[in-house]
Design a protein around this motif. Structure first.
Motif, PDB file in Angstrom:
ATOM      1  N   ALA A   6      51.738 -17.019  47.621  1.00 17.76           N
ATOM      2  CA  ALA A   6      51.906 -15.664  47.092  1.00 17.76           C
ATOM      3  C   ALA A   6      52.880 -14.868  47.959  1.00 17.76           C
ATOM      4  O   ALA A   6      53.745 -14.155  47.441  1.00 17.76           O
ATOM      5  N   LYS A   7      52.763 -14.996  49.262  1.00 17.73           N
ATOM      6  CA  LYS A   7      53.698 -14.297  50.161  1.00 17.73           C
ATOM      7  C   LYS A   7      55.109 -14.835  49.995  1.00 17.73           C
ATOM      8  O   LYS A   7      56.072 -14.082  49.965  1.00 17.73           O
ATOM      9  N   TRP A   8      55.236 -16.143  49.868  1.00 17.39           N
ATOM     10  CA  TRP A   8      56.542 -16.754  49.661  1.00 17.39           C
ATOM     11  C   TRP A   8      57.194 -16.204  48.393  1.00 17.39           C
ATOM     12  O   TRP A   8      58.398 -15.964  48.338  1.00 17.39           O
ATOM     13  N   ALA A   9      56.370 -15.938  47.364  1.00 14.76           N
ATOM     14  CA  ALA A   9      56.867 -15.411  46.097  1.00 14.76           C
ATOM     15  C   ALA A   9      57.102 -13.900  46.146  1.00 14.76           C
ATOM     16  O   ALA A   9      57.569 -13.319  45.172  1.00 14.76           O
ATOM     17  N   GLY A  10      56.754 -13.263  47.263  1.00 16.42           N
ATOM     18  CA  GLY A  10      57.004 -11.831  47.415  1.00 16.42           C
ATOM     19  C   GLY A  10      55.852 -10.919  47.050  1.00 16.42           C
ATOM     20  O   GLY A  10      56.022  -9.700  46.958  1.00 16.42           O
ATOM     21  N   ALA A  11      54.670 -11.461  46.858  1.00 14.66           N
ATOM     22  CA  ALA A  11      53.509 -10.658  46.470  1.00 14.66           C
ATOM     23  C   ALA A  11      52.886  -9.951  47.667  1.00 14.66           C
ATOM     24  O   ALA A  11      52.996 -10.411  48.806  1.00 14.66           O
ATOM     25  N   THR A  12      52.225  -8.859  47.387  1.00 14.06           N
ATOM     26  CA  THR A  12      51.331  -8.228  48.352  1.00 14.06           C
ATOM     27  C   THR A  12      49.982  -8.908  48.151  1.00 14.06           C
ATOM     28  O   THR A  12      49.487  -8.984  47.030  1.00 14.06           O
ATOM     29  N   VAL A  13      49.392  -9.393  49.238  1.00 14.66           N
ATOM     30  CA  VAL A  13      48.180 -10.194  49.138  1.00 14.66           C
ATOM     31  C   VAL A  13      46.998  -9.444  49.733  1.00 14.66           C
ATOM     32  O   VAL A  13      47.029  -9.024  50.882  1.00 14.66           O
ATOM     33  N   ILE A  14      45.955  -9.319  48.917  1.00 13.88           N
ATOM     34  CA  ILE A  14      44.672  -8.775  49.366  1.00 13.88           C
ATOM     35  C   ILE A  14      43.691  -9.941  49.330  1.00 13.88           C
ATOM     36  O   ILE A  14      43.502 -10.565  48.287  1.00 13.88           O
ATOM     37  N   ALA A  15      43.074 -10.246  50.453  1.00 12.12           N
ATOM     38  CA  ALA A  15      42.150 -11.375  50.539  1.00 12.12           C
ATOM     39  C   ALA A  15      40.750 -10.880  50.886  1.00 12.12           C
ATOM     40  O   ALA A  15      40.591  -9.795  51.453  1.00 12.12           O
ATOM     41  N   THR A  16      39.759 -11.668  50.557  1.00 13.71           N
ATOM     42  CA  THR A  16      38.390 -11.381  50.968  1.00 13.71           C
ATOM     43  C   THR A  16      37.921 -12.518  51.868  1.00 13.71           C
ATOM     44  O   THR A  16      38.166 -13.692  51.577  1.00 13.71           O
ATOM     45  N   ASP A  49      47.796  -7.076  39.819  1.00  7.02           N
ATOM     46  CA  ASP A  49      48.419  -7.891  38.774  1.00  7.02           C
ATOM     47  C   ASP A  49      47.675  -9.194  38.534  1.00  7.02           C
ATOM     48  O   ASP A  49      47.645  -9.699  37.421  1.00  7.02           O
ATOM     49  N   LEU A  50      47.097  -9.744  39.599  1.00  3.89           N
ATOM     50  CA  LEU A  50      46.490 -11.065  39.505  1.00  3.89           C
ATOM     51  C   LEU A  50      45.288 -11.166  40.435  1.00  3.89           C
ATOM     52  O   LEU A  50      45.365 -10.754  41.594  1.00  3.89           O
TER      53      LEU A  50
END
Length: 156
Positions: A6-16, A49-50
């Motif tokens: 996801a980071k490679w694709a440019g997304a902002t990532v929220i994880a739990t 978004d996802l």
């Protein structure tokens, strides 16, 4: 891998994750980490978004309100309810890995260039497959559990 891709694709990532995994997830690229032992993610996250569900059950039920209208809930655990998806105005899919030569070559190149880093929890010899399976059932691993074919097992 999902965080890294996801980071490679440019997304902002929220994880739990529980607190003990926060630093690790940051090294993979997570922008925000929610400690699921103290905070319900649906109380602090909205309009994403996802959602990638790797848990199923109650987690999916709590995820519908997090996805923005027109967004996507993708589960690798079980097929999400299409009725729920329609009620929340989102798309929902069950993701099953299918081999794709071009994609695997691309992922291999990302690994070779250091853009993706495979994470291994533990390597077991094939003779300890049952112990590997038991560890996998416990969950909460940081990476893949690998079975190694030992030289003497190869000769059999």
């Amino acid at each position: 891998m999902a965080v890294q891709m996801a980071k490679w694709a440019g997304a902002t990532v929220i994880a739990t994750a529980s607190a003990r995994h926060h630093a690790f997830l940051r090294t993979l690229g997570a922008d925000e980490i929610i400690d699921y032992t103290t905070t319900r993610f649906e109380e602090v996250v909205r309009d994403v978004d996802l959602v990638l569900d790797t848990i199923g059950g109650e987690t999916v039920a709590r995820s519908w309100c997090v996805v923005k209208k027109g967004g996507l809930l993708l589960s690798v655990f079980s097929p999400p309810s299409q009725e729920q998806a329609a009620a929340f105005g989102v798309r929902a899919f069950f993701f099953v890995v299918k081999p794709n030569r071009e994609q695997l070559i691309h992922i291999g190149n990302l690994i070779d260039t250091g853009q993706l880093r495979p994470i291994t929890e533990r390597v077991f010899p094939l003779s300890e497959a049952s112990q590997a399976f038991e560890q996998a059932l416990q969950g909460h691993t940081r990476g893949k559990i690998i079975l190694r074919i030992e030289d003497e097992e190869r000769r059999r």
